[in-house]
Write an enzyme that holds these catalytic residues in place. Structure first.
Site, PDB file in Angstrom:
ATOM      1  N   HIS A   1     -25.381  57.026  58.832  1.00 52.25           N
ATOM      2  CA  HIS A   1     -25.050  56.739  57.446  1.00 52.25           C
ATOM      3  C   HIS A   1     -24.707  57.995  56.638  1.00 52.25           C
ATOM      4  CE1 HIS A   1     -26.587  52.824  58.465  1.00 52.25           C
ATOM      5  NE2 HIS A   1     -27.764  53.343  58.785  1.00 52.25           N
TER       6      HIS A   1
ATOM      7  N   ILE B   1     -21.344  54.547  57.742  1.00 55.95           N
ATOM      8  CA  ILE B   1     -21.443  53.198  57.186  1.00 55.95           C
ATOM      9  C   ILE B   1     -22.663  53.098  56.260  1.00 55.95           C
ATOM     10  CG2 ILE B   1     -20.302  52.162  59.179  1.00 55.95           C
ATOM     11  CD1 ILE B   1     -23.051  51.232  60.177  1.00 55.95           C
TER      12      ILE B   1
ATOM     13  N   GLY C   1     -27.545  48.691  56.459  1.00 57.23           N
ATOM     14  CA  GLY C   1     -27.635  47.244  56.328  1.00 57.23           C
ATOM     15  C   GLY C   1     -28.662  46.841  55.292  1.00 57.23           C
TER      16      GLY C   1
ATOM     17  N   ASP D   1     -34.579  55.915  55.280  1.00 52.68           N
ATOM     18  CA  ASP D   1     -33.796  55.780  56.505  1.00 52.68           C
ATOM     19  C   ASP D   1     -32.816  56.931  56.647  1.00 52.68           C
ATOM     20  OD1 ASP D   1     -32.264  55.080  58.676  1.00 52.68           O
ATOM     21  OD2 ASP D   1     -32.010  52.984  58.084  1.00 52.68           O
TER      22      ASP D   1
END
Length: 286
Positions: free
Chosen positions: A195, A210, A213, A190
């Site tokens: 991120h 961040i 998830g 990803d």
């Protein structure tokens, strides 16, 4: 363009071919934080193949989420800027091998219309199979497309979330994330700049990048492994979690766990900010 319900429901992509080696298996385990203590033999079994005393490399069950990275039913023509992960539900049919050639069959399960300006929920499934055609894992992903509601599709019928017990948790564990953890985890597939790129994160409304998830999802798998599964990946039959708020790399994730028979319920929080990051978690052991 608005969602075309019939076209979206008809999407399928069968026989997608993938392969992985022990390198990807170890990278994923390290990406969710395993191996932070280089003397912890329980976690080393997932990030080190052993030399003087050879041992089979263990595979984190939720490695299934990246084993066929990029697989899916096809282009959904959604407003990608407004799409977020809602839930992940993986059923494990047999333990994942340390290296394999696999196929992925992906289909759309449901499309729910929450209304104009309220978004849409798309549930799609990917079945991973080994070279003999035997099922390894079934992944169900729920996407919340915040900018694609109001297309006239069904609004009822979404699965009810798992309810965690109302009693005090049976166990509580703190799992520390590293400040650079998102930079490592992104190498599992990803590459979303949310991120890794501070400028992109700020334009998306966050003060800094961040954590993925799905990295937090893997962290909750770690939490169950170390508490109720005795670090045995073959004990996992299902692992479900709903994403409710992001984690910032470097924060400590606190898992609250409840065990009832072979079902482990869990939630995860970042106490320093007073937020719940994972809700309605459930692991079925067997």
């Amino acid at each position: 363009m608005p969602i075309n319900y019939e076209q979206l429901m008809a999407l399928k992509n069968l026989g997608q071919k993938y392969a992985y080696t022990d390198r990807e298996v170890m990278l994923y385990a390290y990406g969710i934080g395993m191996g932070a203590d280089p003397m912890d033999e329980n976690e080393l079994a997932y990030v080190n193949e052993g030399t003087f005393t050879p041992r089979p490399l263990k595979v984190v069950p939720t490695f299934a989420s990246v084993a066929a990275w990029g697989s899916g039913p096809g282009e959904m023509n959604l407003n990608r800027v407004m799409v977020v992960d809602g839930e992940r539900d993986i059923t494990f049919h047999k333990p994942l091998p340390g290296a394999a050639k696999i196929t992925a069959d992906s289909t759309v399960l449901d499309v729910f219309d929450k209304g104009k300006d309220k978004g849409a929920v798309i549930r799609h499934q990917t079945v991973l199979k080994d070279e003999n055609g035997e099922k390894l894992a079934t992944l169900v992903a729920s996407r919340f497309a915040r900018g694609d509601g109001g297309f006239g599709g069904p609004s009822e019928g979404q699965p009810e979330p798992h309810k965690v017990p109302s009693r005090a948790p049976d166990k509580i564990v703190d799992i520390t994330t590293r400040p650079d953890q998102a930079l490592v985890y992104r190498l599992c597939g990803d590459r979303n700049p949310l991120h890794s790129d501070p400028e992109f994160a700020k334009k998306a409304g966050f003060p800094r990048p961040i954590l993925h998830g799905m990295c937090t999802y893997g962290i909750t798998c770690r939490g169950v492994l170390q508490t109720y599964a005795d670090y045995d990946p073959s004990a996992f039959k299902q692992h479900v979690a709903r994403f409710s708020s992001p984690v910032f790399p470097g924060e400590t994730v606190t898992m609250e766990l409840w065990k009832d028979g072979n079902v482990v319920s869990f939630e995860a929080k970042v106490k320093a900010r007073g937020v719940t990051v994972i809700k309605s978690g459930k692991t079925v052991l067997g």
